[in-house]
Design a protein around this motif. Structure first.
Motif, PDB file in Angstrom:
ATOM      1  N   ALA A  39       0.881  -1.148  -0.001  1.00 26.37           N
ATOM      2  CA  ALA A  39      -0.015  -0.014  -0.039  1.00 26.37           C
ATOM      3  C   ALA A  39       0.879   1.272   0.064  1.00 26.37           C
ATOM      4  CB  ALA A  39      -0.981   0.004   1.377  1.00 26.37           C
ATOM      5  N   ALA A  40       0.440   2.271  -0.620  1.00 29.06           N
ATOM      6  CA  ALA A  40       1.166   3.543  -0.659  1.00 29.06           C
ATOM      7  C   ALA A  40       0.287   4.869  -0.758  1.00 29.06           C
ATOM      8  CB  ALA A  40       2.167   3.592  -1.923  1.00 29.06           C
ATOM      9  N   GLU A  41       0.514   5.846  -0.130  1.00 29.77           N
ATOM     10  CA  GLU A  41      -0.233   7.154  -0.129  1.00 29.77           C
ATOM     11  C   GLU A  41       0.764   8.217  -0.503  1.00 29.77           C
ATOM     12  OE1 GLU A  41      -3.289   7.813  -0.083  1.00 29.77           O
ATOM     13  OE2 GLU A  41      -4.105   5.955   0.530  1.00 29.77           O
ATOM     14  N   LEU A  42       0.505   9.021  -1.637  1.00 29.60           N
ATOM     15  CA  LEU A  42       1.075  10.232  -1.675  1.00 29.60           C
ATOM     16  C   LEU A  42       0.159  11.617  -1.788  1.00 29.60           C
ATOM     17  CD1 LEU A  42       3.715  11.791  -2.945  1.00 29.60           C
ATOM     18  CD2 LEU A  42       3.046  11.296  -5.109  1.00 29.60           C
ATOM     19  N   VAL A  43       0.627  12.571  -0.880  1.00 33.73           N
ATOM     20  CA  VAL A  43      -0.328  13.750  -0.939  1.00 33.73           C
ATOM     21  C   VAL A  43       1.026  15.053  -1.103  1.00 33.73           C
ATOM     22  CG1 VAL A  43      -1.690  15.395   0.407  1.00 33.73           C
ATOM     23  CG2 VAL A  43      -1.911  12.869   0.798  1.00 33.73           C
ATOM     24  N   LEU A  44       0.645  15.813  -2.065  1.00 28.78           N
ATOM     25  CA  LEU A  44       1.372  16.868  -2.304  1.00 28.78           C
ATOM     26  C   LEU A  44       0.537  18.238  -1.821  1.00 28.78           C
ATOM     27  CD1 LEU A  44       2.089  16.019  -6.063  1.00 28.78           C
ATOM     28  CD2 LEU A  44       3.465  15.607  -3.941  1.00 28.78           C
ATOM     29  N   LEU A  45       1.250  19.215  -1.657  1.00 27.71           N
ATOM     30  CA  LEU A  45       0.878  20.405  -1.085  1.00 27.71           C
ATOM     31  C   LEU A  45       1.200  21.675  -2.130  1.00 27.71           C
ATOM     32  CD1 LEU A  45       1.916  20.772   2.507  1.00 27.71           C
ATOM     33  CD2 LEU A  45      -0.739  20.339   1.737  1.00 27.71           C
ATOM     34  N   CYS A  46       0.400  22.768  -2.360  1.00 26.51           N
ATOM     35  CA  CYS A  46       0.821  23.684  -3.435  1.00 26.51           C
ATOM     36  C   CYS A  46       0.604  23.368  -4.508  1.00 26.51           C
ATOM     37  CB  CYS A  46       1.947  24.397  -2.664  1.00 26.51           C
ATOM     38  SG  CYS A  46       2.032  25.155  -1.172  1.00 26.51           S
ATOM     39  N   VAL A  47       0.016  22.398  -5.090  1.00 23.90           N
ATOM     40  CA  VAL A  47      -0.082  22.112  -6.424  1.00 23.90           C
ATOM     41  C   VAL A  47      -1.577  21.980  -7.038  1.00 23.90           C
ATOM     42  CG1 VAL A  47       1.982  20.848  -6.654  1.00 23.90           C
ATOM     43  CG2 VAL A  47      -0.286  19.549  -6.327  1.00 23.90           C
ATOM     44  N   ALA A  48      -2.425  22.293  -5.838  1.00 21.88           N
ATOM     45  CA  ALA A  48      -3.820  22.346  -6.300  1.00 21.88           C
ATOM     46  C   ALA A  48      -4.451  23.072  -5.049  1.00 21.88           C
ATOM     47  CB  ALA A  48      -4.415  20.826  -6.272  1.00 21.88           C
ATOM     48  N   PRO A  63      -0.630  24.032 -11.018  1.00 17.86           N
ATOM     49  CA  PRO A  63      -0.339  24.948  -9.850  1.00 17.86           C
ATOM     50  C   PRO A  63       0.015  26.464 -10.087  1.00 17.86           C
ATOM     51  CG  PRO A  63       1.579  23.327 -10.098  1.00 17.86           C
ATOM     52  CD  PRO A  63       0.690  23.247 -11.248  1.00 17.86           C
ATOM     53  N   LEU A  64      -0.778  27.293  -9.247  1.00 14.49           N
ATOM     54  CA  LEU A  64      -0.637  28.940  -9.362  1.00 14.49           C
ATOM     55  C   LEU A  64       0.884  29.238  -9.274  1.00 14.49           C
ATOM     56  CD1 LEU A  64      -3.784  29.625  -7.126  1.00 14.49           C
ATOM     57  CD2 LEU A  64      -3.572  29.347  -9.585  1.00 14.49           C
ATOM     58  N   ASP A  65       0.986  30.541 -10.222  1.00 13.31           N
ATOM     59  CA  ASP A  65       1.963  31.194  -9.720  1.00 13.31           C
ATOM     60  C   ASP A  65       1.966  32.447  -8.670  1.00 13.31           C
ATOM     61  OD1 ASP A  65       2.921  30.381 -12.508  1.00 13.31           O
ATOM     62  OD2 ASP A  65       2.207  32.162 -13.603  1.00 13.31           O
ATOM     63  N   SER A 102       6.854  30.217  -9.832  1.00 16.75           N
ATOM     64  CA  SER A 102       5.858  29.966 -11.011  1.00 16.75           C
ATOM     65  C   SER A 102       5.330  28.622 -10.806  1.00 16.75           C
ATOM     66  CB  SER A 102       6.507  29.896 -12.505  1.00 16.75           C
ATOM     67  OG  SER A 102       7.369  28.672 -12.516  1.00 16.75           O
ATOM     68  N   GLY A 103       4.164  28.345 -11.089  1.00 19.48           N
ATOM     69  CA  GLY A 103       3.413  27.113 -11.419  1.00 19.48           C
ATOM     70  C   GLY A 103       4.212  26.197 -12.021  1.00 19.48           C
TER      71      GLY A 103
END
Lengths: 287, 159
Positions: A211-220, A253-255, A260-261
């Protein structure tokens, strides 16, 4: 700038706090104050009533049962980092939490406050989404449980109603041989994340991922959970990790004034691979 | 709607009473009501750390607390680090001896932050740990090197 005037209440019980919170409009909960107070000073928020929940007993308790954790919302971020039981039960909480602000802000800042303010760079938000935490929410109307995965609705926005108080966070037990990884990039040491990646990996006794989980911040707009099911059955080899890049195509992702995104998108791939790689190593070491 | 409230806090071992609006920050209370101007206020938003004080022994941003929240609590400001006769404490002397300050604006917060750090790491720990500890206080003069050296020099004895 100084905050606008407000009426201040410091109730001694949860019921009293929920009654004070019931009108909703113009009322704000003050816990650690590390997000609320700067926003009040900028007059971005001008609550007419502030409810200081710091005197309510029992809201800052961390309990462990069978590997599952119940973290009181008023638990200071540093108290969570200092809690060895919590760190052993869910290493991601410590891996992510140590990036949250500085010692002096973690001494005041709370776990619940970080989640409720929902800053896009909040490391604990990423951790709770990755760990599938359940958030207990109370109001004078009753109580409900909200999964972290559906709690966030946008930058600084959650499903919390104005009369609701986040009271505790329930983190399910980790499977045996689960490891964690967390990486982030910021402009200055320990400053707000420009991009961050949180990962957990569970392996079997042969070191193969189950099992694996990946969560990103500041891309959405909210903590972004990436489906990394392709890692199951692999050992986290270079080819398996490289395939993560393909999963991040299409993110926009936002600039902002700093980055930059496009930069965020590129860095996200690198941080995701590092976080997952660390989680694999950690999981095998934790066998 | 913003009635004043009585606040009673222990600062550097002495109890003080005050009458404050709830919106009075702890940093303004210390500086303007108690005349303890050693606590320096720069960004007033929690970023720079220059207003750090010890609340029951732990560093906090005094600009991000309301004075009413400190009611009944114990505070240490930079004024509490020297001996009553003005003799510098060991940590202060180490900053003096090792050029741990230039303009001096961040020095009160650096001293209190280092004080808390040395309580946890009496042997001084590693340079990396010292840098992590002071990362929450911005200094615009020194480049931090001499601050790190000052803290290392102060290690090994009571700060």
């Amino acid at each position: 700038m100084k905050p606008a005037p407000f009426a201040y209440h410091a109730p001694d019980t949860l019921d009293e706090a929920l009654e004070l919170l019931a009108p909703g409009d113009g009322v704000r909960v003050l816990a650690g104050g590390q997000s609320l107070v700067p926003m009040m000073k900028a007059r971005a928020l001008r609550p007419t009533v502030v409810i200081d929940v710091n005197r309510i007993p029992g809201l800052a308790v961390v309990e462990e049962e069978g590997g599952a954790l119940r973290i009181g919302a008023l638990t200071r971020q540093q108290a969570l980092l200092d809690n060895d039981v919590a760190g052993r039960a869910q290493p991601l909480l410590h891996a992510a939490g140590r990036f949250a602000g500085y010692l002096a802000t973690r001494h005041r800042g709370t776990v619940g406050g970080s989640l409720a303010f929902a800053a896009p760079w909040a490391e604990l938000s990423a951790a709770m989404v990755a760990l599938d935490a359940q958030l207990e929410v109370r109001s004078a109307r009753g109580e409900r449980t909200v999964p972290a995965r559906s709690f966030f609705t946008g930058p600084n926005e959650t499903v919390l109603e104005p009369d609701e108080l986040l009271t505790s966070v329930h983190v399910p037990a980790a499977a045996p041989r689960t490891g964690a990884g967390f990486h982030e990039v910021s402009a200055r040491y320990r400053d707000f994340a420009q991009v961050a990646a949180a990962a957990t990996v569970t392996v079997d006794d042969a070191g193969v991922c189950t099992a694996a989980e990946l969560v990103l911040l500041c891309v959405a707009p909210v903590p972004h959970r990436v489906d990394v099911a392709h890692l199951v059955g692999t050992t986290g080899d270079a080819a398996a990790l490289d395939a993560v890049a393909g999963l991040l195509v299409g993110l926009e992702p936002l600039d902002d004034i700093e980055v930059s995104g496009t930069y965020r998108s590129r860095v996200a791939v690198t941080l995701a691979k590092r976080a997952l790689g660390d989680a694999f190593d950690h999981a095998r070491g934790a066998a | 709607m913003s009635d004043k409230r009585v606040v009673r806090v222990e600062v550097n071992g002495a109890w003080h009473d005050g009458l404050v609006e709830p919106r009075r920050t702890l940093s303004d209370f210390l500086r303007d009501d108690l005349d303890l101007t050693g606590t320096h206020v720069a960004c007033e938003n929690g970023f720079c750390g220059n207003c750090n004080v010890l609340l029951d022994g732990e560093t906090v941003r005094s600009c991000l607390m309301f004075a009413v929240q400190a009611d009944g609590r114990s505070l240490t400001t930079v004024e509490g680090l020297a001996e009553p006769d003005g003799t510098l404490g060991r940590l202060q002397q180490a900053f003096h001896d090792n050029h741990g300050l230039q303009c001096g604006f961040c020095t009160p917060a650096m001293l209190l932050t280092a004080h808390e750090y040395l309580e946890a790491y009496p042997d001084g720990g590693t340079d990396e740990q010292i840098r992590e500890a002071i990362s929450g206080v911005i200094c615009r003069c020194t480049g931090y090197q001499h601050i790190v050296e000052s803290i290392r020099a102060a290690a090994g004895g009571a700060a």
